[in-house]
Design an enzyme around this catalytic site. Structure first.
Site, PDB file in Angstrom:
ATOM      1  N   ARG A   1      76.775  16.911 -21.861  1.00 16.84           N
ATOM      2  CA  ARG A   1      76.198  18.108 -21.503  1.00 16.84           C
ATOM      3  C   ARG A   1      74.884  17.707 -22.263  1.00 16.84           C
ATOM      4  O   ARG A   1      74.472  15.879 -22.563  1.00 16.84           O
ATOM      5  CB  ARG A   1      76.675  18.726 -23.000  1.00 16.84           C
TER       6      ARG A   1
ATOM      7  N   CYS B   1      67.247  17.044 -17.416  1.00 19.54           N
ATOM      8  CA  CYS B   1      66.047  16.144 -16.882  1.00 19.54           C
ATOM      9  C   CYS B   1      65.266  16.669 -17.560  1.00 19.54           C
ATOM     10  O   CYS B   1      65.061  18.088 -17.601  1.00 19.54           O
ATOM     11  CB  CYS B   1      65.632  16.061 -15.471  1.00 19.54           C
TER      12      CYS B   1
ATOM     13  N   ASN C   1      69.955  24.259 -27.332  1.00 22.80           N
ATOM     14  CA  ASN C   1      70.995  23.582 -28.419  1.00 22.80           C
ATOM     15  C   ASN C   1      70.856  21.865 -28.960  1.00 22.80           C
ATOM     16  O   ASN C   1      70.901  21.244 -27.444  1.00 22.80           O
ATOM     17  CB  ASN C   1      72.750  23.220 -27.559  1.00 22.80           C
ATOM     18  N   GLU C   2      70.041  22.255 -29.131  1.00 25.66           N
ATOM     19  CA  GLU C   2      70.230  20.084 -29.735  1.00 25.66           C
ATOM     20  C   GLU C   2      69.307  19.657 -28.739  1.00 25.66           C
ATOM     21  O   GLU C   2      69.653  18.356 -28.367  1.00 25.66           O
ATOM     22  CB  GLU C   2      71.515  19.897 -30.740  1.00 25.66           C
TER      23      GLU C   2
ATOM     24  N   CYS D   1      64.961  10.430 -20.381  1.00 30.03           N
ATOM     25  CA  CYS D   1      64.895  10.372 -19.333  1.00 30.03           C
ATOM     26  C   CYS D   1      63.826   9.858 -18.130  1.00 30.03           C
ATOM     27  O   CYS D   1      63.048   9.937 -19.013  1.00 30.03           O
ATOM     28  CB  CYS D   1      65.309  12.196 -18.172  1.00 30.03           C
TER      29      CYS D   1
ATOM     30  N   CYS E   1      63.657   9.000 -14.722  1.00 33.69           N
ATOM     31  CA  CYS E   1      63.577   9.473 -13.343  1.00 33.69           C
ATOM     32  C   CYS E   1      61.758   9.092 -13.070  1.00 33.69           C
ATOM     33  O   CYS E   1      60.983   9.640 -13.793  1.00 33.69           O
ATOM     34  CB  CYS E   1      64.955  11.007 -13.117  1.00 33.69           C
TER      35      CYS E   1
ATOM     36  N   GLU F   1      74.564  24.797 -38.549  1.00 30.68           N
ATOM     37  CA  GLU F   1      75.868  24.739 -37.749  1.00 30.68           C
ATOM     38  C   GLU F   1      76.737  23.673 -39.322  1.00 30.68           C
ATOM     39  O   GLU F   1      75.250  22.917 -39.673  1.00 30.68           O
ATOM     40  CB  GLU F   1      75.972  23.043 -36.560  1.00 30.68           C
TER      41      GLU F   1
ATOM     42  N   TRP G   1      84.143  13.546 -34.730  1.00 30.28           N
ATOM     43  CA  TRP G   1      83.290  12.394 -33.863  1.00 30.28           C
ATOM     44  C   TRP G   1      83.054  11.225 -34.816  1.00 30.28           C
ATOM     45  O   TRP G   1      82.543  10.461 -34.479  1.00 30.28           O
ATOM     46  CB  TRP G   1      82.481  13.057 -33.327  1.00 30.28           C
TER      47      TRP G   1
ATOM     48  N   LYS H   1      88.076  19.320 -29.450  1.00 26.44           N
ATOM     49  CA  LYS H   1      89.705  20.284 -29.678  1.00 26.44           C
ATOM     50  C   LYS H   1      90.564  19.911 -31.529  1.00 26.44           C
ATOM     51  O   LYS H   1      91.261  21.134 -31.913  1.00 26.44           O
ATOM     52  CB  LYS H   1      90.531  19.919 -28.577  1.00 26.44           C
TER      53      LYS H   1
HETATM   54  C1  GAL Z   1      76.793  19.945 -32.892  1.00 20.68           C
HETATM   55  C2  GAL Z   1      76.687  20.369 -31.588  1.00 20.68           C
HETATM   56  C3  GAL Z   1      77.881  21.530 -31.115  1.00 20.68           C
HETATM   57  C4  GAL Z   1      79.087  20.312 -31.543  1.00 20.68           C
HETATM   58  C5  GAL Z   1      78.884  19.712 -33.002  1.00 20.68           C
HETATM   59  C6  GAL Z   1      80.251  18.691 -33.980  1.00 20.68           C
HETATM   60  O1  GAL Z   1      75.980  17.922 -32.457  1.00 20.68           O
HETATM   61  O2  GAL Z   1      75.927  21.112 -31.827  1.00 20.68           O
HETATM   62  O3  GAL Z   1      78.016  21.878 -30.381  1.00 20.68           O
HETATM   63  O4  GAL Z   1      79.044  19.600 -30.951  1.00 20.68           O
HETATM   64  O5  GAL Z   1      77.270  18.869 -33.119  1.00 20.68           O
HETATM   65  O6  GAL Z   1      80.252  18.320 -34.713  1.00 20.68           O
END
Ligand code: GAL
Length: 681
Positions: free
Chosen positions: A118, A122, A156-157, A162, A164, A310, A318, A359
């Site tokens: 995601r 481009c 989104n973010e 790129c 190309c 968010e 992550w 998940k």
């Molecule tokens: C953000 C993103 C969200 C989600 C989140 C997870 O960077 O906009 O879609 O992936 O991280 O922490």
């Protein structure tokens, strides 16, 4: 684009909710129904919907399916809840990226991405721009009068780059506009170095790191290209829903996006922030890092409420080690945003999906699915508390007396220049020396209880008593003149190491740093820059003592007086902090990266000398922070204990009403680890 900024829809001032993916649960209507019930229990007012739902909306090219979204929108409206409807450009449908390979990014090695992942479209592809506009037009047409539609969540973010052919040629066009002819470009870029003189626009590529001016322009171009992509997305929204505000989620101090520019094109500032819990003695510093980013958003919102769009209600998935938040920490993080002017708290994510990369990412609703989880109950308690704080949302953070400049241009130019130290390190600022220097000063001021407004090079400085310019590495003559005028008007200016090295095209100023006349203003000549090993320290002596690290400059006095000097190294005795009287104001130069103790002492002395007010007249231990929001007739305070220890605070003669317990606090107030008190003053 010419448009009026839209007011944020009224509904008690607060939005509380999450990213919600009903598109992933179409096969399970009972789950969707349960979601609504749980949202009501958690005090949810709103949700961001459809961020990655393009395929559900357009399963085949030009074949749209809205029934599922109609049902969700109607259900939200029925419950009096709001939708931040997303445009789905953040991830591409498979049919689209397979049929039109040009929409997929090409990396620096010239390799085109496979379909998938995601945030990797481009930036220049006319097809992707056309397709996003088409789906956005469909969404806007269909839901323009829908009562649940509160805001547009555009993309989104936006991030990444790129390489190309389309992007390369767009870069060349961008350069043609900026420089008009190749002679001007070659001269600005100092292209005769290593035989890089361009004789044809087509020779210019996107990756040559040896041309530092190219690197800087490339970053500017990438920023502009993302911005123009977003503006293109907004066209059908602005046309069809002129009264619905547009926002996109920023990422704090993200390198590739100069959000000061973006702020001019959105109606509301929205940010994503994921503080990582830290188990170390000075973990309070991490909380101040969040404040730093929140205050940047507040600076961009120009005093209007902004949105924490968010954050995670528990762990992320992550990080290297994904820790759960310690008791009280989540509530504290939420209230930190509110204390800094946010009127929206949204989580990523509402419900954990069964599969896919995220998940195990924290969510309000766990796989287990009930309201019994610790996190759900925590979120529901916060929902209730935020609801009780409705009076606060009409109040704003008071204007500070101290302004601090955060400048992406300086950051980019510095990072594109070879020589100055590149820091190791993680955390939200990674190895970014520029941002870390800014943060050092913000942190020291916070430790002194001094409120800071973050400003851009375009901001008006005259209302401030003190203007801080951490590492203003790139300085134009115009900016230097404005700094000069600020001191002439009686302002105090503080600059640091790495100030005034280069001009707009990353070429060094001649005649001695800091350039553009700033050497005269500060009364110094900065002759040399010493980069120190990570563990190396230079002693600091004089009016302020402690240590310098990472970067130290060997400077000479040219009218200024030295108020702290190096106490070690071959430049022992050389000035490290100087002061120069200019007309009415003063110009201070801090010629190194200093450890916190030096900066705290320095700002405390400035506070006494220039009568800077503290957010609270009380002795607060390190890691205990007080912030305010004020309206014409009401004042609120937020007292945070960012540390892992209990602290007892002497409120002296103050008496506050504690919202949570509806009783007065006076005298000694005990703050448990990560405890926060919301007070009426
Ligand atoms: C953000 C993103 C969200 C989600 C989140 C997870 O960077 O906009 O879609 O992936 O991280 O922490």
């Amino acid at each position: 684009m010419n448009y009026e900024k839209k007011p944020i829809p009224k509904q008690g001032g607060l939005f509380y909710g999450a990213d919600y993916n009903p598109d992933q649960w179409q096969h399970a209507p009972e789950i969707l129904e349960r979601d609504i019930e749980l949202m009501k229990q958690a005090g949810v007012t709103s949700a961001s919907i459809g961020i990655f739902a393009w395929t559900s909306l357009e399963p085949k090219e030009d074949h749209y399916e809205f029934a599922w979204l109609d049902a969700v929108m109607d259900r939200f409206a029925k419950e009096g809840m709001y939708v931040f409807l997303a445009t789905p450009s953040g991830s591409k449908p498979m049919w689209l990226s397979e049929k039109y390979p040009e929409v997929r990014r090409v990396n620096k090695d010239g390799i085109r991405d496979a379909s998938g992942w995601r945030h990797n479209h481009c930036l220049s592809s006319p097809i992707y721009r056309k397709k996003t506009r088409a789906i956005n037009a469909q969404l806007a047409q269909r839901y323009k009068n829908h009562p649940a539609l509160a805001l547009w969540h555009v993309g989104n973010e936006y991030s990444g780059e790129c390489h190309c052919e389309l992007c390369r040629s767009a870069f060349q066009d961008w350069l043609k506009k900026r420089y008009k002819n190749l002679d001007a470009l070659n001269s600005a870029w100092w292209s005769s170095f290593w035989n890089h003189t361009f004789t044809n626009w087509g020779q210019i590529q996107t990756t040559d790191a040896s041309i530092d001016a190219l690197q800087l322009d490339w970053l500017r171009f990438i920023n502009d290209q993302h911005l123009s992509f977003m503006l293109n997305e907004m066209v059908p929204l602005r046309e069809r829903t002129p009264d619905v505000p547009c926002m996109t989620n920023f990422m704090g101090t993200h390198e590739g996006t100069n959000y000061w520019q973006w702020a001019e094109h959105v109606d509301i500032i929205a940010n994503d922030l994921y503080p990582m819990p830290a188990d170390c003695a000075d973990s309070w510093r991490y909380s101040i890092q969040s404040d730093f980013i929140h205050s940047l958003m507040r600076g961009m919102s120009g005093g209007k409420p902004w949105m924490l769009l968010e954050c995670s209600p528990s762990s992320v998935n992550w990080g290297k080690i994904n820790k759960l938040k310690r008791p009280n920490a989540h509530r504290q993080e939420v209230l930190q945003a509110v204390a800094n002017g946010a009127n929206t708290i949204h989580y990523f994510q509402w419900r954990k999906g069964r599969g896919g990369f995220e998940k195990y990412h924290g969510a309000v609703v766990d796989h287990e699915g009930s309201n019994q989880s610790r996190v759900f109950q925590d979120c529901a308690a916060i929902g209730r508390e935020l609801n009780q704080l409705s009076a606060v949302y009409g109040a704003d953070c008071p204007q500070a007396e101290v302004a601090m400049l955060y400048d992406w241009e300086s950051r980019w130019a510095l990072n594109a220049s070879q020589g100055p130290k590149v820091l190791a390190g993680g955390g939200p600022f990674k190895g970014d020396l520029y941002t870390k220097l800014c943060f050092d000063h913000y942190e020291a001021l916070t430790c002194c209880g001094i409120n800071v407004d973050q400003v851009s090079t375009k901001s008006e400085f005259s209302a401030y008593k003190v203007l801080i310019l951490p590492a203003l590495y790139l300085v134009t003559q115009e900016m230097a003149d404005r700094i000069y005028q600020f001191t002439q008007g009686g302002g105090q200016v503080v600059a640091t190491c790495l100030t005034g090295y280069v001009d707009l095209s990353n070429c060094c100023w001649l005649g001695g740093f800091p350039g553009a006349g700033l050497a005269e203003l500060f009364g110094i000549w900065n002759e040399e820059l010493d980069n120190l090993d990570d563990e190396e320290r230079v002693k600091v002596m004089g009016q302020f003592s402690g240590f310098a690290r990472d970067i130290a400059e060997r400077i000479h006095l040219r009218g200024a007086k030295s108020i702290a000097q190096a106490g070690s190294e071959f430049y022992a005795g050389h000035p490290l902090i100087t002061e120069h009287k200019c007309e009415v104001g003063h110009a201070f130069y801090l010629a190194a990266r200093f450890e916190s103790a030096v900066l705290v002492d320095f700002y405390q002395s400035l506070a006494t000398r220039f009568d800077l007010s503290c957010t609270l007249d009380a002795d607060l231990p390190l890691g205990v922070v007080f912030r305010r929001r004020e309206s014409a007739d009401k004042k609120y305070g937020f007292l945070f204990n960012y540390t892992q220890e209990t602290h007892s605070i002497d409120l002296k003669e103050h008496s506050f009403l504690d919202f949570a317990v509806s009783s007065n606090c006076t005298g000694k107030l005990e703050l448990k680890p990560y405890e926060t008190r919301v007070l009426q003053i």
